[in-house]
Design a protein around this motif. Sequence first.
Motif, mmCIF file in Angstrom:
data_model
loop_
_atom_site.group_PDB
_atom_site.id
_atom_site.type_symbol
_atom_site.label_atom_id
_atom_site.label_comp_id
_atom_site.label_asym_id
_atom_site.label_seq_id
_atom_site.Cartn_x
_atom_site.Cartn_y
_atom_site.Cartn_z
ATOM 1 N N PHE A 104 0.851 -1.376 -0.291
ATOM 2 C CA PHE A 104 -0.066 -0.279 0.144
ATOM 3 C C PHE A 104 0.915 1.322 -0.165
ATOM 4 O O PHE A 104 0.396 2.217 0.787
ATOM 5 C CB PHE A 104 -0.399 0.074 1.473
ATOM 6 C CG PHE A 104 -2.052 -1.168 1.449
ATOM 7 C CD1 PHE A 104 -2.774 -1.493 -0.015
ATOM 8 C CD2 PHE A 104 -1.901 -1.892 2.006
ATOM 9 C CE1 PHE A 104 -4.049 -2.468 0.484
ATOM 10 C CE2 PHE A 104 -2.764 -3.267 2.795
ATOM 11 C CZ PHE A 104 -3.733 -3.512 0.930
ATOM 12 N N PHE A 105 2.129 1.674 -0.474
ATOM 13 C CA PHE A 105 2.788 2.753 -0.491
ATOM 14 C C PHE A 105 2.395 3.470 -1.439
ATOM 15 O O PHE A 105 1.574 3.649 -2.166
ATOM 16 C CB PHE A 105 4.131 1.818 -2.152
ATOM 17 C CG PHE A 105 4.853 2.389 -1.628
ATOM 18 C CD1 PHE A 105 6.466 3.091 -0.607
ATOM 19 C CD2 PHE A 105 5.433 3.296 -3.035
ATOM 20 C CE1 PHE A 105 7.111 3.595 -0.842
ATOM 21 C CE2 PHE A 105 6.090 4.593 -3.189
ATOM 22 C CZ PHE A 105 7.123 4.999 -1.950
ATOM 23 N N PRO A 106 2.278 4.992 -0.718
ATOM 24 C CA PRO A 106 1.413 6.044 -1.672
ATOM 25 C C PRO A 106 1.124 6.038 -2.785
ATOM 26 O O PRO A 106 -0.169 5.942 -3.534
ATOM 27 C CB PRO A 106 2.370 6.742 -0.628
ATOM 28 C CG PRO A 106 2.866 6.776 0.068
ATOM 29 C CD PRO A 106 3.690 5.271 -0.025
ATOM 30 N N SER A 107 1.937 5.499 -3.654
ATOM 31 C CA SER A 107 1.759 5.928 -5.082
ATOM 32 C C SER A 107 1.650 4.236 -5.959
ATOM 33 O O SER A 107 1.088 4.612 -6.991
ATOM 34 C CB SER A 107 3.226 5.779 -6.263
ATOM 35 O OG SER A 107 4.107 5.050 -5.851
ATOM 36 N N LYS A 108 0.399 3.290 -5.198
ATOM 37 C CA LYS A 108 -0.048 2.156 -5.427
ATOM 38 C C LYS A 108 -1.326 2.632 -5.960
ATOM 39 O O LYS A 108 -1.819 3.320 -5.592
ATOM 40 C CB LYS A 108 0.255 1.338 -4.431
ATOM 41 C CG LYS A 108 1.580 0.127 -4.264
ATOM 42 C CD LYS A 108 2.513 0.074 -5.797
ATOM 43 C CE LYS A 108 3.632 -0.952 -5.045
ATOM 44 N NZ LYS A 108 4.316 -0.791 -5.906
ATOM 45 N N ASN A 109 -1.972 2.196 -7.011
ATOM 46 C CA ASN A 109 -3.351 1.924 -6.945
ATOM 47 C C ASN A 109 -4.094 2.185 -5.841
ATOM 48 O O ASN A 109 -4.947 2.697 -5.726
ATOM 49 C CB ASN A 109 -3.477 0.656 -8.197
ATOM 50 C CG ASN A 109 -3.476 0.577 -9.833
ATOM 51 O OD1 ASN A 109 -1.846 0.898 -9.309
ATOM 52 N ND2 ASN A 109 -4.198 0.699 -9.913
ATOM 53 N N LEU A 110 -4.092 1.680 -4.921
ATOM 54 C CA LEU A 110 -4.812 1.965 -3.814
ATOM 55 C C LEU A 110 -3.484 1.881 -2.252
ATOM 56 O O LEU A 110 -2.730 1.014 -2.069
ATOM 57 C CB LEU A 110 -5.112 0.612 -2.744
ATOM 58 C CG LEU A 110 -6.399 0.184 -1.913
ATOM 59 C CD1 LEU A 110 -7.320 1.506 -1.660
ATOM 60 C CD2 LEU A 110 -6.893 -0.855 -1.520
ATOM 61 N N GLY A 111 -3.176 2.742 -2.362
ATOM 62 C CA GLY A 111 -2.194 3.565 -1.592
ATOM 63 C C GLY A 111 -2.305 4.312 -0.276
ATOM 64 O O GLY A 111 -3.677 5.064 -0.387
ATOM 65 N N CYS A 112 -1.550 3.803 0.624
ATOM 66 C CA CYS A 112 -2.069 4.766 2.224
ATOM 67 C C CYS A 112 -0.949 5.754 2.142
ATOM 68 O O CYS A 112 -0.760 6.498 0.768
ATOM 69 C CB CYS A 112 -1.576 3.799 3.315
ATOM 70 S SG CYS A 112 -0.130 2.840 3.369
ATOM 71 N N TYR A 113 -1.017 6.321 3.153
ATOM 72 C CA TYR A 113 -0.363 7.954 3.091
ATOM 73 C C TYR A 113 1.440 7.801 4.208
ATOM 74 O O TYR A 113 1.920 8.367 4.881
ATOM 75 C CB TYR A 113 -0.870 8.941 4.244
ATOM 76 C CG TYR A 113 -1.669 9.711 3.162
ATOM 77 C CD1 TYR A 113 -2.184 8.728 1.906
ATOM 78 C CD2 TYR A 113 -3.349 10.146 3.612
ATOM 79 C CE1 TYR A 113 -3.397 10.045 1.152
ATOM 80 C CE2 TYR A 113 -4.082 10.840 2.367
ATOM 81 C CZ TYR A 113 -4.260 10.017 1.485
ATOM 82 O OH TYR A 113 -5.083 10.538 0.370
ATOM 83 N N GLY A 114 1.635 5.913 4.257
ATOM 84 C CA GLY A 114 2.924 5.683 4.465
ATOM 85 C C GLY A 114 3.463 4.532 4.322
ATOM 86 O O GLY A 114 2.561 4.409 2.828
#
Length: 385
Positions: A188-198
Amino acid sequence: MRKIQMVDLQGQYNGIKEEVNKAIEEVLTTSAYINGPQVKAFQSELEAYLGVKHVIPCANGTDALQICMMGLGLKPGDEVITADFTFAATVEVIALLGLTPVLVDVEPDSFNIDIAAVEKAITPKTKAIVPVHLFGQCANMEALMALAEKHGLYVIEDNAQAIGANYIFKDGSKRKSGTLGHVASTSFFPSKNLGCYGDGGAIFTNDDELAHTLRGMVNHGMYERYHHDVVGVNSRLDSIQAGVLRAKLPHLDTYNAKRQMAAAKYDTAFAGQEHIVVPAKMTNCDKTCTACTCHVYHQYTLRILNGTRDALVQHLNENNVPCGVYYPIPLHRQKAYVDDRYNEADFTVTNQLVQEVISLPMHTELDDEQIKYITDLVINFVNKH
């Protein structure tokens, strides 16, 4: 024209600001920062979205892949086959566990692991195969699972770049990427299609026993506090990141659809260009659908055939268009993973791709003016050189 970015996370956030802020505020108010209600709710919601029995959240995608291998009981010296053309995290965790990485070539059109190369690489020491669903579409999982069953091997999907993609079987049925092998990891790295903020990651499986093992492993091997039943690690998705992901998950299909629409516009602009090859769709896609879901375009990656890729990168950067070369060096040539077992003749496709590929801006906020500016720059440059 708005500034072109490789990934526009700020623009995406502006569209869901209230939902994200509310989720973060809830965590701050409850102060349940580790394994709190947001984590449990996200786990359940992602299970429902994927149609998988078990989602095990963890700290990042690399941990997820490593814990998959630990959970399967792979031992030092066991061979694990994976693709030569991918990010280093895939082979990194194999080496960290004392396993033996076996790198193989990829397909020239999909960039995914070559099934014939996998079969050729299998030995009595082989225990697992790690297909990487590169750039947003699945490897040939139907053939891969048949091969794994024939040889009694585990299949661990590296789904870091393809969450939300559908795999289409030969009979026309569909299943989500990450639900096709014995176990899967995602990031879930930020740049992934579904990404978090960390940082964040997760593991997927339909195997109840394996899921139980993995749930202990991500939390120091504990199922009951201070009772360590298995050797584990400290790898937990924190509640704030889970809250962000909960806010984003209902939008994932829309986000992927926006990427697909941008890709279709790129495809149209590049149609008929002699020296430009656009991304291919998966084998079983009928290529006639208006809303194809087999490729979710984590990256939109071209092949530039006339030897001008590096000059094109420089030209785009000089004209304020970010781009990326994923990946410039094959894993078998990386200093950390060089091995006398490898023969350059077995990596003809990868060795060619690293000289040709270029990834253009791809995200949910791209507009027609930006796409036209990008494609005009690419076409005019490539045709003049």
